[in-house]
Design a protein around this motif. Sequence first.
Motif, mmCIF file in Angstrom:
data_model
loop_
_atom_site.group_PDB
_atom_site.id
_atom_site.type_symbol
_atom_site.label_atom_id
_atom_site.label_comp_id
_atom_site.label_asym_id
_atom_site.label_seq_id
_atom_site.Cartn_x
_atom_site.Cartn_y
_atom_site.Cartn_z
ATOM 1 N N SER A 240 -29.625 8.024 -39.735
ATOM 2 C CA SER A 240 -30.514 8.986 -39.628
ATOM 3 C C SER A 240 -30.498 10.147 -38.870
ATOM 4 C CB SER A 240 -32.344 7.896 -39.096
ATOM 5 O OG SER A 240 -32.231 7.651 -37.467
ATOM 6 N N TYR A 241 -29.911 10.649 -37.857
ATOM 7 C CA TYR A 241 -29.527 11.302 -36.926
ATOM 8 C C TYR A 241 -29.146 12.177 -38.227
ATOM 9 C CZ TYR A 241 -27.467 14.728 -33.804
ATOM 10 O OH TYR A 241 -27.285 15.717 -32.919
ATOM 11 N N ALA A 242 -29.535 13.192 -37.915
ATOM 12 C CA ALA A 242 -29.657 14.998 -39.208
ATOM 13 C C ALA A 242 -28.999 16.164 -38.643
ATOM 14 C CB ALA A 242 -30.209 14.769 -40.531
ATOM 15 N N GLY A 243 -28.855 15.987 -37.356
ATOM 16 C CA GLY A 243 -27.897 17.079 -36.348
ATOM 17 C C GLY A 243 -29.553 17.318 -35.325
ATOM 18 N N GLU A 244 -29.935 16.788 -34.976
ATOM 19 C CA GLU A 244 -31.240 17.252 -34.271
ATOM 20 C C GLU A 244 -31.824 16.547 -33.537
ATOM 21 O OE1 GLU A 244 -33.325 21.200 -36.594
ATOM 22 O OE2 GLU A 244 -34.232 19.103 -37.336
ATOM 23 N N TYR A 245 -31.708 16.917 -32.772
ATOM 24 C CA TYR A 245 -31.855 16.029 -31.055
ATOM 25 C C TYR A 245 -33.592 16.337 -30.368
ATOM 26 C CZ TYR A 245 -32.583 12.432 -27.007
ATOM 27 O OH TYR A 245 -33.179 12.217 -25.694
ATOM 28 N N TRP A 251 -34.032 21.743 -23.416
ATOM 29 C CA TRP A 251 -32.711 21.291 -22.166
ATOM 30 C C TRP A 251 -32.298 19.898 -23.265
ATOM 31 C CZ3 TRP A 251 -35.616 15.845 -23.523
ATOM 32 C CH2 TRP A 251 -36.164 16.746 -22.840
ATOM 33 N N ALA A 252 -32.569 19.382 -24.280
ATOM 34 C CA ALA A 252 -32.498 18.621 -24.686
ATOM 35 C C ALA A 252 -31.101 19.017 -25.816
ATOM 36 C CB ALA A 252 -33.592 17.585 -25.888
ATOM 37 N N GLU A 253 -30.808 20.394 -25.444
ATOM 38 C CA GLU A 253 -29.556 20.909 -26.640
ATOM 39 C C GLU A 253 -28.054 20.294 -26.243
ATOM 40 O OE1 GLU A 253 -29.420 25.060 -26.252
ATOM 41 O OE2 GLU A 253 -31.559 24.988 -26.891
ATOM 42 N N PHE A 254 -27.246 19.559 -24.678
ATOM 43 C CA PHE A 254 -26.690 19.246 -24.611
ATOM 44 C C PHE A 254 -26.459 17.784 -25.093
ATOM 45 C CE2 PHE A 254 -24.293 16.277 -21.557
ATOM 46 C CZ PHE A 254 -23.204 17.021 -21.631
ATOM 47 N N ILE A 255 -28.118 16.721 -25.054
ATOM 48 C CA ILE A 255 -27.636 15.543 -25.613
ATOM 49 C C ILE A 255 -26.878 15.869 -27.752
ATOM 50 C CG2 ILE A 255 -28.928 13.074 -26.201
ATOM 51 C CD1 ILE A 255 -27.748 13.633 -23.108
ATOM 52 N N ASN A 256 -27.501 16.727 -27.849
ATOM 53 C CA ASN A 256 -27.889 16.819 -28.722
ATOM 54 C C ASN A 256 -25.589 17.098 -29.874
ATOM 55 O OD1 ASN A 256 -28.931 17.239 -31.583
ATOM 56 N ND2 ASN A 256 -27.706 19.326 -32.074
ATOM 57 N N GLY A 257 -24.995 18.146 -28.573
ATOM 58 C CA GLY A 257 -23.789 17.937 -28.934
ATOM 59 C C GLY A 257 -23.084 16.852 -28.602
ATOM 60 N N LEU A 259 -24.257 13.711 -29.701
ATOM 61 C CA LEU A 259 -24.242 13.142 -30.046
ATOM 62 C C LEU A 259 -23.421 13.248 -31.651
ATOM 63 C CD1 LEU A 259 -28.474 12.704 -29.900
ATOM 64 C CD2 LEU A 259 -26.587 10.890 -29.517
ATOM 65 N N GLU A 260 -23.297 15.009 -31.570
ATOM 66 C CA GLU A 260 -22.526 15.595 -32.547
ATOM 67 C C GLU A 260 -21.046 15.192 -32.195
ATOM 68 O OE1 GLU A 260 -22.924 16.539 -35.004
ATOM 69 O OE2 GLU A 260 -25.305 17.815 -35.628
ATOM 70 N N ASP A 261 -20.701 15.000 -31.191
ATOM 71 C CA ASP A 261 -19.229 14.074 -30.672
ATOM 72 C C ASP A 261 -18.781 12.900 -31.011
ATOM 73 O OD1 ASP A 261 -18.670 16.575 -30.137
ATOM 74 O OD2 ASP A 261 -18.592 16.684 -27.759
ATOM 75 N N MET A 262 -20.085 12.293 -30.862
ATOM 76 C CA MET A 262 -19.906 10.417 -31.276
ATOM 77 C C MET A 262 -19.996 10.498 -32.509
ATOM 78 S SD MET A 262 -22.925 9.102 -27.977
ATOM 79 C CE MET A 262 -22.354 7.142 -28.753
ATOM 80 N N LEU A 263 -20.154 11.557 -33.458
ATOM 81 C CA LEU A 263 -20.028 10.391 -34.880
ATOM 82 C C LEU A 263 -18.392 10.488 -35.538
ATOM 83 C CD1 LEU A 263 -23.438 12.703 -36.450
ATOM 84 C CD2 LEU A 263 -23.381 10.069 -35.934
#
Length: 263
Positions: A240-245, A251-257, A259-263
């Motif tokens: 369900s993760y489509a690149g946006e968090y 302040w959530a931009e760092f976490i979004n990056g 998550l991208e690395d985890m995929l």
Amino acid sequence: MRIIAVDDEQFALQDLRQAIEEAVPDCELSCFDAPAEALRHASEAAVDIAFLDISLGGMNGIALAKRLKDINGRTNIIFATGYSDYAVDAFSLHASDYLLKPVTRDAVVKTMEHLREPLKAKSDKRVKVQTFGNFAVFVDGSPLNFTRSKTKELLAYLVNRRGAFCGNDEIIAAIWEDKTDSEALKSHYRHLVADLTQTLKCEGIESMLVKKHGYLAVAPDAFQCDIYDFYNGKTDAINSYAGEYMAQYSWAEFINGYLEDML
């Protein structure tokens, strides 16, 4: 499981209702003879399965299916109609099935075994927190309303910290990153904490917020959350993760990056 049935012929709608209730007795079924009413219902509560007639007067079932998919892409569309001519159009919408009237209990049971969008296991928790896309909170399936946008952001930040206690200064710096710390800001923050406490209390879910002197946290076990399920390796959450968090918070931009690395 939320199911809707839409047919502008009352007798056909009653037969369809009976077949669905016999096949899926524990479902939450809503029946409509007008597409507009079905769309209004779907916009207020997520629909898992929609049984649609093709000929609906002002809007045909194909158009209604497209609108329902726009509202919730995971809605399973099952056409229940007396016409076989539209089968190609129906399946171009990735419909789960195309049933010819009269629809029977056995036909519903069979189609439920082959849904295109598998139904998620029902959670026993009243509160669902969405972090993928924009941050949102749902209580018993309905959106939780916040009187202040900063109150919502305060809860979002605590959810992001996954149960870790956060000091007042840390929270203030995060959600007011463009403002200098001051007594007025601290006073504003205290009002937000009180507002969040009252908002949760009104819904009977105040246990999801944990306080100790100068610190706040959430109780992760008190609610279901997509990002927590993602970290726990649950397939539905990962898919369900489509690149946006929490897209509305900088302040959530760092976490979004991350998550991208985890995929």
